[in-house]
Scaffold this active site. Sequence first.
Site, PDB file in Angstrom:
ATOM      1  N   MET A   1       0.848  -1.195   0.000  1.00 53.10           N
ATOM      2  CA  MET A   1       0.000   0.000   0.000  1.00 53.10           C
ATOM      3  C   MET A   1       0.885   1.248   0.000  1.00 53.10           C
ATOM      4  SD  MET A   1      -3.442  -0.915   2.072  1.00 53.10           S
ATOM      5  CE  MET A   1      -2.862  -0.573   3.716  1.00 53.10           C
TER       6      MET A   1
ATOM      7  N   ALA B   1       4.054   3.861   1.087  1.00 49.44           N
ATOM      8  CA  ALA B   1       4.698   4.295   2.336  1.00 49.44           C
ATOM      9  C   ALA B   1       5.746   3.251   2.731  1.00 49.44           C
ATOM     10  CB  ALA B   1       3.657   4.499   3.444  1.00 49.44           C
TER      11      ALA B   1
ATOM     12  N   GLU C   1      11.956  -0.569   4.999  1.00 47.11           N
ATOM     13  CA  GLU C   1      12.909  -1.646   4.754  1.00 47.11           C
ATOM     14  C   GLU C   1      12.224  -3.032   4.700  1.00 47.11           C
ATOM     15  OE1 GLU C   1      15.871  -1.284   3.658  1.00 47.11           O
ATOM     16  OE2 GLU C   1      16.228  -3.433   3.737  1.00 47.11           O
TER      17      GLU C   1
ATOM     18  N   HIS D   1       9.341  -3.775   3.256  1.00 47.41           N
ATOM     19  CA  HIS D   1       8.907  -3.984   1.865  1.00 47.41           C
ATOM     20  C   HIS D   1      10.113  -4.247   0.963  1.00 47.41           C
ATOM     21  CE1 HIS D   1       5.691  -1.134   3.408  1.00 47.41           C
ATOM     22  NE2 HIS D   1       4.947  -2.120   2.960  1.00 47.41           N
TER      23      HIS D   1
ATOM     24  N   GLN E   1     -10.276  -2.604   2.537  1.00 42.01           N
ATOM     25  CA  GLN E   1      -9.830  -3.226   3.786  1.00 42.01           C
ATOM     26  C   GLN E   1      -9.844  -2.267   4.971  1.00 42.01           C
ATOM     27  OE1 GLN E   1      -5.923  -4.129   1.822  1.00 42.01           O
ATOM     28  NE2 GLN E   1      -5.058  -3.740   3.825  1.00 42.01           N
TER      29      GLN E   1
ATOM     30  N   GLU F   1       5.966 -11.303   7.195  1.00 40.98           N
ATOM     31  CA  GLU F   1       5.461 -12.060   8.358  1.00 40.98           C
ATOM     32  C   GLU F   1       5.008 -11.135   9.481  1.00 40.98           C
ATOM     33  OE1 GLU F   1       8.421 -14.871   9.536  1.00 40.98           O
ATOM     34  OE2 GLU F   1       7.862 -16.272   7.934  1.00 40.98           O
TER      35      GLU F   1
ATOM     36  N   ASP G   1       2.650  -9.151   9.259  1.00 39.41           N
ATOM     37  CA  ASP G   1       1.198  -9.362   9.172  1.00 39.41           C
ATOM     38  C   ASP G   1       0.971 -10.858   8.980  1.00 39.41           C
ATOM     39  OD1 ASP G   1       0.266  -6.525   9.208  1.00 39.41           O
ATOM     40  OD2 ASP G   1       1.559  -6.434   7.465  1.00 39.41           O
TER      41      ASP G   1
ATOM     42  N   ARG H   1       2.672   2.571   9.480  1.00 35.96           N
ATOM     43  CA  ARG H   1       1.921   3.332  10.481  1.00 35.96           C
ATOM     44  C   ARG H   1       2.814   3.861  11.607  1.00 35.96           C
ATOM     45  NH1 ARG H   1      -2.536  -0.508   9.035  1.00 35.96           N
ATOM     46  NH2 ARG H   1      -4.253   0.777   8.279  1.00 35.96           N
TER      47      ARG H   1
END
Length: 284
Positions: free
Chosen positions: A34, A36, A39, A41, A65, A152, A154, A191
């Site tokens: 999504m 933003a 490291e 990602h 979501q 992982e 999430d 976030r």
Amino acid sequence: MSDRPAIVRTVAALRRQVAAWRAAGERVAMVPTMGALHEGHLSLVRLGLTRADHVVASIFVNPAQFAPHEDFDAYPRGEGRDAQLLGEAGCALIFAPDVAVMYPDGFSTRVLVDGVSGPLEGEKRPQFFGGVATVVAKLLNQCGPDVALFGEKDYQQLLVIRRMARDLDLPVEIIGGPTVREADGLAMSSRNAYLSADERAVAAVLPAVMAEAVEALRDGAPAANVEPAAIERLAAAGFGPIDYVQAHDGETMERLGPGPVGPGARVFVAAWLGKTRLIDNWAV
Ligand code: PAF
């Protein structure tokens, strides 16, 4: 490689590029995001390059979501910075569709995964996994990668996506990448940008408390004792509300009982610090 990757915004343009790679006998990995980016990602992009010749990253803040009271509008966005970072990590192509491309007028399908999506995030954010499974099914179908990578951090989301891909016979291997942490143990998350400097200092308590919980579970303490002790420590540090600290089986997501936890257990946490909701999990 540090060139900015090309950005495509339509499914036809995405499929054209992927078809050209396939015609040359090359493998494709996908990293859905999504934006933003951090490291965590970028580590998935690099992991993707060990499994494929090209990595496609998607950037799409998926409205499906988010519940109406959640942070869809506030979610951090910055395509230029994201493209720069993706190029430096070796990503070849960015798919950044508009909402109208993903959910055109009349869109009426929702992918719902039972079982692993039930507890934890499934209870606290009832719209979440339906939105995730729907958009990820679409992204995988639009791109047609050989492998797709998810963090992982999430972990429950990773299980939901694996189940969905298996159940829908999607011809893609779903790969989980390890959580990337700051020096003080806080899991990287888009976030985290919401945290004030004071909150960021307090946030370091979360991985410390969870490391102690994991240690206690490993030593045979029952989850029924460890969970409330961790909740109490988080509350004392200033977290609240604390949505959960719970031990679950890392494959089935079954809640672990009052006795000592067995192999494959994971401990999951979701807790608020001011207006920021932090989630994390550890293998026991
Ligand atoms: O983890 C995320 O960033 C999102 O949930 C995902 C998998 C990209 C779907 O929108």
